[in-house]
Design an enzyme around this catalytic site. Structure first.
Site, PDB file in Angstrom:
ATOM      1  N   ARG A   1       0.830  -1.218   0.000  1.00  0.00           N
ATOM      2  CA  ARG A   1       0.000   0.000   0.000  1.00  0.00           C
ATOM      3  C   ARG A   1       0.857   1.259   0.000  1.00  0.00           C
ATOM      4  O   ARG A   1       0.519   2.250   0.658  1.00  0.00           O
ATOM      5  CB  ARG A   1      -0.937   0.034   1.203  1.00  0.00           C
ATOM      6  CG  ARG A   1      -1.826  -1.153   1.338  1.00  0.00           C
ATOM      7  CD  ARG A   1      -3.087  -0.969   0.549  1.00  0.00           C
ATOM      8  NE  ARG A   1      -3.522  -2.260   0.063  1.00  0.00           N
ATOM      9  CZ  ARG A   1      -4.767  -2.634  -0.092  1.00  0.00           C
ATOM     10  NH1 ARG A   1      -5.726  -1.808   0.177  1.00  0.00           N
ATOM     11  NH2 ARG A   1      -5.077  -3.801  -0.561  1.00  0.00           N
TER      12      ARG A   1
ATOM     13  N   SER B   1     -10.862  -0.370   2.393  1.00  0.00           N
ATOM     14  CA  SER B   1     -10.128  -0.484   3.657  1.00  0.00           C
ATOM     15  C   SER B   1      -9.780   0.911   4.160  1.00  0.00           C
ATOM     16  O   SER B   1      -9.143   1.679   3.438  1.00  0.00           O
ATOM     17  CB  SER B   1      -8.829  -1.256   3.457  1.00  0.00           C
ATOM     18  OG  SER B   1      -9.090  -2.537   2.963  1.00  0.00           O
TER      19      SER B   1
ATOM     20  N   GLU C   1      -5.584   4.652   5.559  1.00  0.00           N
ATOM     21  CA  GLU C   1      -5.253   4.302   4.175  1.00  0.00           C
ATOM     22  C   GLU C   1      -5.704   5.384   3.174  1.00  0.00           C
ATOM     23  O   GLU C   1      -4.891   5.844   2.374  1.00  0.00           O
ATOM     24  CB  GLU C   1      -5.846   2.908   3.902  1.00  0.00           C
ATOM     25  CG  GLU C   1      -6.223   2.596   2.519  1.00  0.00           C
ATOM     26  CD  GLU C   1      -5.082   2.031   1.701  1.00  0.00           C
ATOM     27  OE1 GLU C   1      -3.924   2.240   2.047  1.00  0.00           O
ATOM     28  OE2 GLU C   1      -5.395   1.434   0.690  1.00  0.00           O
TER      29      GLU C   1
HETATM   30  N1  EPU Z   1     -11.188 -10.435   9.656  1.00  0.00           N
HETATM   31  C1  EPU Z   1     -11.985 -10.506  10.761  1.00  0.00           C
HETATM   32  N2  EPU Z   1     -12.995  -9.603  10.899  1.00  0.00           N
HETATM   33  C2  EPU Z   1     -13.237  -8.643   9.979  1.00  0.00           C
HETATM   34  C3  EPU Z   1     -12.407  -8.558   8.847  1.00  0.00           C
HETATM   35  C4  EPU Z   1     -11.375  -9.451   8.689  1.00  0.00           C
HETATM   36  O1  EPU Z   1     -11.796 -11.369  11.620  1.00  0.00           O
HETATM   37  O2  EPU Z   1     -14.172  -7.872  10.171  1.00  0.00           O
HETATM   38  C5  EPU Z   1     -10.097 -11.420   9.467  1.00  0.00           C
HETATM   39  C6  EPU Z   1     -10.439 -12.374   8.337  1.00  0.00           C
HETATM   40  O3  EPU Z   1     -11.189 -13.460   8.774  1.00  0.00           O
HETATM   41  C7  EPU Z   1      -9.062 -12.797   7.870  1.00  0.00           C
HETATM   42  C8  EPU Z   1      -8.217 -11.566   8.090  1.00  0.00           C
HETATM   43  O4  EPU Z   1      -8.916 -10.760   9.056  1.00  0.00           O
HETATM   44  O5  EPU Z   1      -8.567 -13.838   8.669  1.00  0.00           O
HETATM   45  C9  EPU Z   1      -7.964 -10.793   6.819  1.00  0.00           C
HETATM   46  O6  EPU Z   1      -9.216 -10.436   6.245  1.00  0.00           O
HETATM   47  P1  EPU Z   1      -9.463 -10.346   4.641  1.00  0.00           P
HETATM   48  O7  EPU Z   1      -8.956 -11.548   3.989  1.00  0.00           O
HETATM   49  O8  EPU Z   1     -10.870  -9.948   4.428  1.00  0.00           O
HETATM   50  O9  EPU Z   1      -8.506  -9.210   4.154  1.00  0.00           O
HETATM   51  P2  EPU Z   1      -8.083  -7.833   4.831  1.00  0.00           P
HETATM   52  O10 EPU Z   1      -6.699  -7.972   5.335  1.00  0.00           O
HETATM   53  O11 EPU Z   1      -9.114  -7.375   5.772  1.00  0.00           O
HETATM   54  C10 EPU Z   1      -6.985  -6.915   2.607  1.00  0.00           C
HETATM   55  C11 EPU Z   1      -7.018  -5.646   1.809  1.00  0.00           C
HETATM   56  C12 EPU Z   1      -8.312  -5.588   0.977  1.00  0.00           C
HETATM   57  C13 EPU Z   1      -8.307  -6.787   0.049  1.00  0.00           C
HETATM   58  C14 EPU Z   1      -8.246  -8.077   0.886  1.00  0.00           C
HETATM   59  C15 EPU Z   1      -8.134  -9.318   0.047  1.00  0.00           C
HETATM   60  C16 EPU Z   1      -5.722  -4.037   3.096  1.00  0.00           C
HETATM   61  C17 EPU Z   1      -5.743  -2.818   3.947  1.00  0.00           C
HETATM   62  N3  EPU Z   1      -6.920  -4.490   2.698  1.00  0.00           N
HETATM   63  O12 EPU Z   1      -8.072  -6.853   3.543  1.00  0.00           O
HETATM   64  O13 EPU Z   1      -8.299  -4.398   0.219  1.00  0.00           O
HETATM   65  O14 EPU Z   1      -9.462  -6.813  -0.760  1.00  0.00           O
HETATM   66  O15 EPU Z   1      -7.064  -8.034   1.753  1.00  0.00           O
HETATM   67  O16 EPU Z   1      -6.852  -9.385  -0.520  1.00  0.00           O
HETATM   68  O17 EPU Z   1      -4.653  -4.556   2.804  1.00  0.00           O
HETATM   69  C18 EPU Z   1      -9.125  -2.158   0.009  1.00  0.00           C
HETATM   70  O18 EPU Z   1      -7.976  -1.778   0.035  1.00  0.00           O
HETATM   71  O19 EPU Z   1     -10.074  -1.355  -0.090  1.00  0.00           O
HETATM   72  C19 EPU Z   1      -9.420  -3.576   0.164  1.00  0.00           C
HETATM   73  C20 EPU Z   1     -10.648  -4.013   0.248  1.00  0.00           C
END
Ligand code: EPU
Length: 332
Positions: free
Chosen positions: A161, A231, A327
Site C-alpha cells: 500500500r 479499507s 489508508e
Molecule cells: N477479519 C476478521 N474480521 C473482519 C475482517 C477481517 O476477523 O471484520 C479477518 C479475516 O477473517 C481474515 C483476516 O482478518 O482472517 C484478513 O481479512 P481479509 O482476507 O478480508 O482481508 P483484509 O486484510 O481485511 C486486505 C485488503 C483488501 C483486500 C483483501 C483481500 C488491506 C488494507 N486491505 O483486507 O483491500 O481486498 O485483503 O486481498 O490490505 C481495500 O484496500 O479497499 C481492500 C478491500
C-alpha cells in the site's frame, strides 16, 4: 473551468465543493490546465475515481481529474502482451476487458474501484496480487514544469500500500499512463482465502475475475449504495517479538510473516475483536461484514469521519497496543 460539486465524485459521498475543476481529455489539455494553475499560484488537487480520498467541504484552488480514457494492446515477446492504459481508464473495466480476452495478471484485482492513474499510488493489491508485479513502466507529468517522463517500477519504490507517490513525489507529478505486462499463458493465483474453492481446476482468467468480484460483493459495501473508501486502515506490520506476544495472548489472531522478518496483522480482525464491527456513531459506522471498512450513512463531514476513525484506532491501540495507519488520503 468552473466550481464543481464533488459529492458524487468521491465514493465516501462526503459533501465537497471545489473552487475550480477541470477534466482534461488529452495530455496537452492536462499540461495546459497545470500551466494555468501554476501561473495563478493556486493550490492543486488531483482526483481520480475518488475512491481513496477524504474530501473537505470546501476545496480551494484547482481540482484536476485526468479524463484521458484510451487503452490499447501491444504484442510483446513470446506470450506477453503490453497494455497501455491512460490515467482516466476505470481500473475494474480494464481488468474485466483484459480477463475476457484471456490475458492473465490482474484478474485478482477485479472490482477495485478507481482509475488507472491512481492505482500505482497505493500499489493496489488484493487476493495475493499487487499492481507492482505487472507494471512495466508508467508515465508522469511534472507539476513544476509540465514535462513528461517515464518511470520504472524500481523508481516507484513500491511497498505494501505504498509508493514514492505517497512520499518524495507526493504533490509533484500526475500519473498519466501505465504500461502493464500480461500473459496469454494461464497463471491462476488462487492461494488467497477461498478463491481456489470457488473456481474449477483450470479456470479462465474471466472466471477468476468473476469469483473475485463475487467475494468482494459479499464482504465489501457497494459505494453506490453506502459511502465508503474500501479499507480505511492499512494492515499493521509489527516486529516479530510483538506478534509473538500478541499470539500467545490471542492464538487465533490472523498473522502473515513478511520477507523482512516482521509480521503483518489483520486490522479488520483487531477492530472486530474490539467489538466494533457493525457499530454506528452519528453519520459513520464500521461495516457489518468487514470491520476494516468505515461507512458513511450520509449527512456527515470529513472532520466527523476522522474523529470516528481516531476512536476506532484508539480502541485497537488500547486493547492490543497496535497503531493503525489511515489508508485513504486527505485532500486540501
Ligand atoms: N477479519 C476478521 N474480521 C473482519 C475482517 C477481517 O476477523 O471484520 C479477518 C479475516 O477473517 C481474515 C483476516 O482478518 O482472517 C484478513 O481479512 P481479509 O482476507 O478480508 O482481508 P483484509 O486484510 O481485511 C486486505 C485488503 C483488501 C483486500 C483483501 C483481500 C488491506 C488494507 N486491505 O483486507 O483491500 O481486498 O485483503 O486481498 O490490505 C481495500 O484496500 O479497499 C481492500 C478491500
Amino acid at each position: 473551468m468552473t466550481p464543481a460539486d464533488l459529492t458524487s465524485a468521491n465514493t465516501l459521498g462526503l459533501p465537497c465543493m471545489a473552487e475550480r475543476f477541470c477534466a482534461p481529455e488529452s495530455l496537452a489539455d492536462l499540461q495546459a490546465a497545470l500551466a494555468g494553475g501554476r501561473g495563478q499560484g493556486e493550490a492543486l488537487t488531483l482526483l481520480g475515481g475518488g475512491s481513496n480520498l477524504i474530501l473537505p467541504e470546501h476545496l480551494p484552488g484547482l481540482v484536476v481529474r485526468p479524463a484521458m480514457t484510451r487503452w490499447w494492446l501491444e504484442e510483446g515477446q513470446g506470450d506477453t502482451v503490453r497494455i497501455h492504459a491512460e490515467a482516466g481508464v476505470g481500473w475494474h473495466e480494464l481488468v474485466m476487458a483484459l480477463a475476457a480476452r484471456g490475458l492473465w495478471g490482474i484478474e485478482n484485482l477485479a472490482l477495485i474501484p478507481g482509475h488507472c492513474g491512481a492505482a500505482p499510488i497505493q500499489n493496489i493489491g488484493a487476493y495475493g496480487v499487487e499492481l507492482a508485479e505487472v507494471l512495466e513502466a508508467l508515465q508522469v507529468v511534472s507539476l513544476a514544469d509540465g514535462g513528461e517522463r517515464w518511470m520504472t517500477p524500481r523508481e516507484c519504490a513500491f511497498g505494501y500500500r505504498d509508493s514514492i507517490f505517497k512520499g518524495a513525489l507526493d504533490g509533484k507529478v500526475v500519473i498519466t499512463r501505465l504500461i502493464l505486462r500480461l500473459s496469454r499463458t494461464p497463471r491462476p493465483q488462487l492461494g488467497y482465502g477461498d478463491l481456489a474453492a470457488r473456481v474449477g481446476t483450470s479456470p479462465s482468467a474471466l472466471e477468476v475475475a468473476e469469483a473475485v468480484c463475487a467475494i468482494r460483493r459479499e464482504k465489501l459495501p457497494d459505494p453506490a449504495v453506502l459511502g465508503n473508501a474500501g479499507s480505511f486502515f492499512k494492515n499493521p506490520v509489527v516486529e516479530a517479538a510483538r506478534a509473538e506476544a500478541l499470539l500467545s495472548a490471542h492464538p487465533g489472531m490472523p498473522h502473515f510473516a513478511q520477507p523482512d522478518g516482521r509480521v503483518k496483522l489483520a486490522a479488520g480482525w483487531l477492530i472486530d475483536q474490539c467489538g466494533l464491527k457493525g457499530c454506528r456513531e452519528g453519520h459513520f459506522g464500521v461495516h457489518e461484514r468487514q470491520a476494516l471498512v468505515l461507512v458513511h450513512f450520509g449527512g456527515g463531514s470529513a472532520d466527523e469521519l476522522l474523529a470516528f476513525a481516531e476512536r476506532v484506532a484508539g480502541s485497537v491501540r488500547e486493547r492490543f497496543g497496535v497503531l493503525l495507519e489511515r489508508e485513504p488520503r486527505l485532500a486540501g
